[in-house]
Design an enzyme around this catalytic site. Structure first.
Site, mmCIF file in Angstrom:
data_model
loop_
_atom_site.group_PDB
_atom_site.id
_atom_site.type_symbol
_atom_site.label_atom_id
_atom_site.label_comp_id
_atom_site.label_asym_id
_atom_site.label_seq_id
_atom_site.Cartn_x
_atom_site.Cartn_y
_atom_site.Cartn_z
ATOM 1 N N SER A 86 9.042 12.483 -3.717
ATOM 2 C CA SER A 86 8.594 11.085 -3.716
ATOM 3 C C SER A 86 9.604 10.189 -3.021
ATOM 4 O O SER A 86 9.260 9.093 -2.567
ATOM 5 C CB SER A 86 8.341 10.594 -5.140
ATOM 6 O OG SER A 86 9.492 10.764 -5.949
ATOM 7 N N HIS A 117 15.925 12.532 -9.076
ATOM 8 C CA HIS A 117 17.044 13.001 -8.250
ATOM 9 C C HIS A 117 18.172 13.478 -9.167
ATOM 10 O O HIS A 117 18.594 12.754 -10.074
ATOM 11 C CB HIS A 117 17.581 11.882 -7.365
ATOM 12 C CG HIS A 117 16.680 11.494 -6.225
ATOM 13 N ND1 HIS A 117 15.513 12.155 -5.919
ATOM 14 C CD2 HIS A 117 16.807 10.490 -5.294
ATOM 15 C CE1 HIS A 117 14.956 11.587 -4.856
ATOM 16 N NE2 HIS A 117 15.718 10.582 -4.466
ATOM 17 N N SER A 159 -4.434 -3.125 7.168
ATOM 18 C CA SER A 159 -4.971 -3.370 5.832
ATOM 19 C C SER A 159 -5.399 -4.817 5.621
ATOM 20 O O SER A 159 -6.112 -5.117 4.664
ATOM 21 C CB SER A 159 -3.918 -3.007 4.780
ATOM 22 O OG SER A 159 -3.557 -1.634 4.865
ATOM 23 N N VAL A 182 6.274 2.947 -2.772
ATOM 24 C CA VAL A 182 7.123 2.027 -3.531
ATOM 25 C C VAL A 182 6.357 0.757 -3.855
ATOM 26 O O VAL A 182 6.476 0.201 -4.949
ATOM 27 C CB VAL A 182 8.425 1.731 -2.773
ATOM 28 C CG1 VAL A 182 9.262 0.698 -3.529
ATOM 29 C CG2 VAL A 182 9.228 3.008 -2.584
ATOM 30 N N GLN A 235 16.945 16.145 -4.317
ATOM 31 C CA GLN A 235 16.116 14.961 -4.313
ATOM 32 C C GLN A 235 14.622 15.278 -4.268
ATOM 33 O O GLN A 235 14.166 16.120 -3.492
ATOM 34 C CB GLN A 235 16.521 14.058 -3.147
ATOM 35 C CG GLN A 235 17.980 13.628 -3.239
ATOM 36 C CD GLN A 235 18.393 12.623 -2.181
ATOM 37 O OE1 GLN A 235 19.572 12.508 -1.869
ATOM 38 N NE2 GLN A 235 17.459 11.882 -1.627
ATOM 39 N N GLU A 273 20.440 10.466 4.911
ATOM 40 C CA GLU A 273 20.714 10.330 3.479
ATOM 41 C C GLU A 273 22.187 10.567 3.152
ATOM 42 O O GLU A 273 22.742 9.895 2.275
ATOM 43 C CB GLU A 273 19.841 11.324 2.709
ATOM 44 C CG GLU A 273 19.624 10.952 1.268
ATOM 45 C CD GLU A 273 18.614 9.833 1.080
ATOM 46 O OE1 GLU A 273 18.351 9.474 -0.085
ATOM 47 O OE2 GLU A 273 18.092 9.293 2.080
ATOM 48 N N THR A 332 0.806 -1.225 0.000
ATOM 49 C CA THR A 332 0.000 0.000 0.000
ATOM 50 C C THR A 332 0.837 1.273 0.000
ATOM 51 O O THR A 332 0.310 2.352 -0.253
ATOM 52 C CB THR A 332 -0.949 0.026 1.216
ATOM 53 O OG1 THR A 332 -0.170 -0.103 2.419
ATOM 54 C CG2 THR A 332 -1.950 -1.116 1.138
ATOM 55 N N THR A 345 11.948 6.726 -8.103
ATOM 56 C CA THR A 345 11.066 5.615 -7.746
ATOM 57 C C THR A 345 11.072 4.516 -8.800
ATOM 58 O O THR A 345 10.557 3.428 -8.546
ATOM 59 C CB THR A 345 9.610 6.077 -7.506
ATOM 60 O OG1 THR A 345 9.030 6.520 -8.725
ATOM 61 C CG2 THR A 345 9.557 7.174 -6.469
ATOM 62 N N CYS A 349 18.204 5.206 -3.254
ATOM 63 C CA CYS A 349 17.847 5.894 -4.506
ATOM 64 C C CYS A 349 18.802 7.042 -4.830
ATOM 65 O O CYS A 349 19.026 7.352 -6.000
ATOM 66 C CB CYS A 349 16.413 6.400 -4.441
ATOM 67 S SG CYS A 349 16.063 7.525 -3.065
#
Length: 361
Positions: free
Chosen positions: A189, A253, A41, A16, A186, A212, A13, A339, A159
């Protein structure tokens, strides 16, 4: 290898997880057989479970809408009985993710992970298929540790690395990359956000992304590492320093790179290497692999997010503005879709590589 695999998406959900679903909808090898998420969920249809959180550009695939969502933690027996392997993209604490991924592996279910929890587990390969495909050969050692015959964990890198490391990696073998300074810009998302859910990012820049910079400096050393004595030893060089900035962009990015070499190449040599470089993904002609992995643009104002992020379905890397620098030998910019190449797409490509190499039977 066989050509059809039933797969599961663990963490289906989230952003990604949603991207995995869109990429797998018409995949020639992989069929979505199971979806799982948190206990909140579980038991719902996917459409009801994801609700207004669906943030992809296309609608939820029709065949996915009414699929039941299982509990990612409590339904492992059921999930692993339905699939050949799983993609994992959960939002949990790191120690919980490590435990969960190992549990799937010990159920003899390979795990292709988008998460960071196992990236520095010494016998877990962290792979960009074009760069360090040979690291998957650590898997037999990992299986010995886990006590499995079939199960294992393989991860993709962060990423932020996907824009600048692919540009540097093929230059290192011939010229020796010595020092790298990179500033990454970046997209939102990367934080699992959209402008609707993060209106504070509109007309704003945030000069800090938690964790990061550490990932951007350390993870390349594992990609450059070597298998020794049953584990992947980190490389000592290159020396990386990074600054990571969140910018008001939906996807993509951008990296600004400054680099010194042991043996300084010419600009022409660098561009020729980029244009001619192919990795294992291209050799196998994997379904998600870009035909031209590294793309150099001569225009002064390229690459740009809007025009280049979807190059080769978002799986290619764009490079431009290569020029000499006053403090480093060279500087350039590079771009990836965070992504796609950077997250779910990189995971799908890794799974294709593992299937082609016979690690998922």
């Amino acid at each position: 290898m066989k050509r059809q695999y039933n797969v599961g998406v663990v963490g289906a959900t989230g952003m990604v997880g949603q991207r995995f679903i869109t990429l797998l909808e018409n995949h020639p090898w992989f069929n979505i057989a199971c979806l799982s998420a948190s206990s909140r969920s579980a038991g719902k249809s996917y459409e009801n479970a994801v609700g207004k959180k669906w943030c992809m550009d296309t609608d939820i695939p029709e065949k996915i809408k009414n699929m039941r969502v299982y509990d990612a933690s409590n339904d492992i027996d059921k999930i692993t009985s339905m699939v050949d392997f799983v993609f994992c993209a959960v939002d949990m604490k790191k120690d919980e993710i490590k435990k969960l991924e190992e549990e799937y592996a010990k159920h003899e279910c390979p795990v292709i992970s988008n998460n960071s929890a196992n990236r520095f587990t010494p016998d877990v390969p962290m792979v960009v298929p074009e760069l360090n495909a040979e690291h998957i050969h650590i898997i037999p050692e990992q299986r010995k540790r886990l006590g499995t015959k079939r199960g294992f964990i393989a991860v993709k890198s962060n990423c932020s690395l996907q824009s600048y490391v692919p540009a540097l990696f093929p230059l290192h073998k011939k010229f020796g990359v010595k020092d790298v300074l990179v500033c990454t810009y970046q997209a939102i998302s990367g934080a699992g956000k959209t402008f609707e859910t993060w209106p504070e990012m509109i007309d704003n820049v945030i000069p800090y992304i938690g964790g990061e910079e550490e990932k951007s400096e350390k993870e390349p050393l594992k990609l450059w590492g070597k298998i020794e004595n049953g584990e992947i030893k980190l490389a000592d060089r290159p020396n990386f320093t990074a600054q990571c900035i969140r910018v008001p962009v939906s996807n993509g990015h951008l990296g600004a790179v400054f680099v010194n070499f042991e043996n300084k190449p010419s600009k022409e040599e660098m561009i020729d290497i980029w244009k001619s470089f192919k990795g294992r993904a291209q050799e196998f002609e994997l379904p998600s692999a870009p035909k031209q992995f590294l793309n150099y643009f001569n225009e002064d104002d390229r690459p740009q997010i809007k025009s280049e992020r979807m190059l080769e379905n978002g799986m290619a890397i764009s490079i431009g503005r290569l020029r000499e620098d006053t403090q480093y030998q060279y500087k350039f910019v590079c771009l990836s879709h965070n992504t796609l190449r950077g997250a779910a797409g990189g995971g799908v490509l890794l799974a294709e590589l593992l299937c082609a190499e016979g690690y998922i039977d």
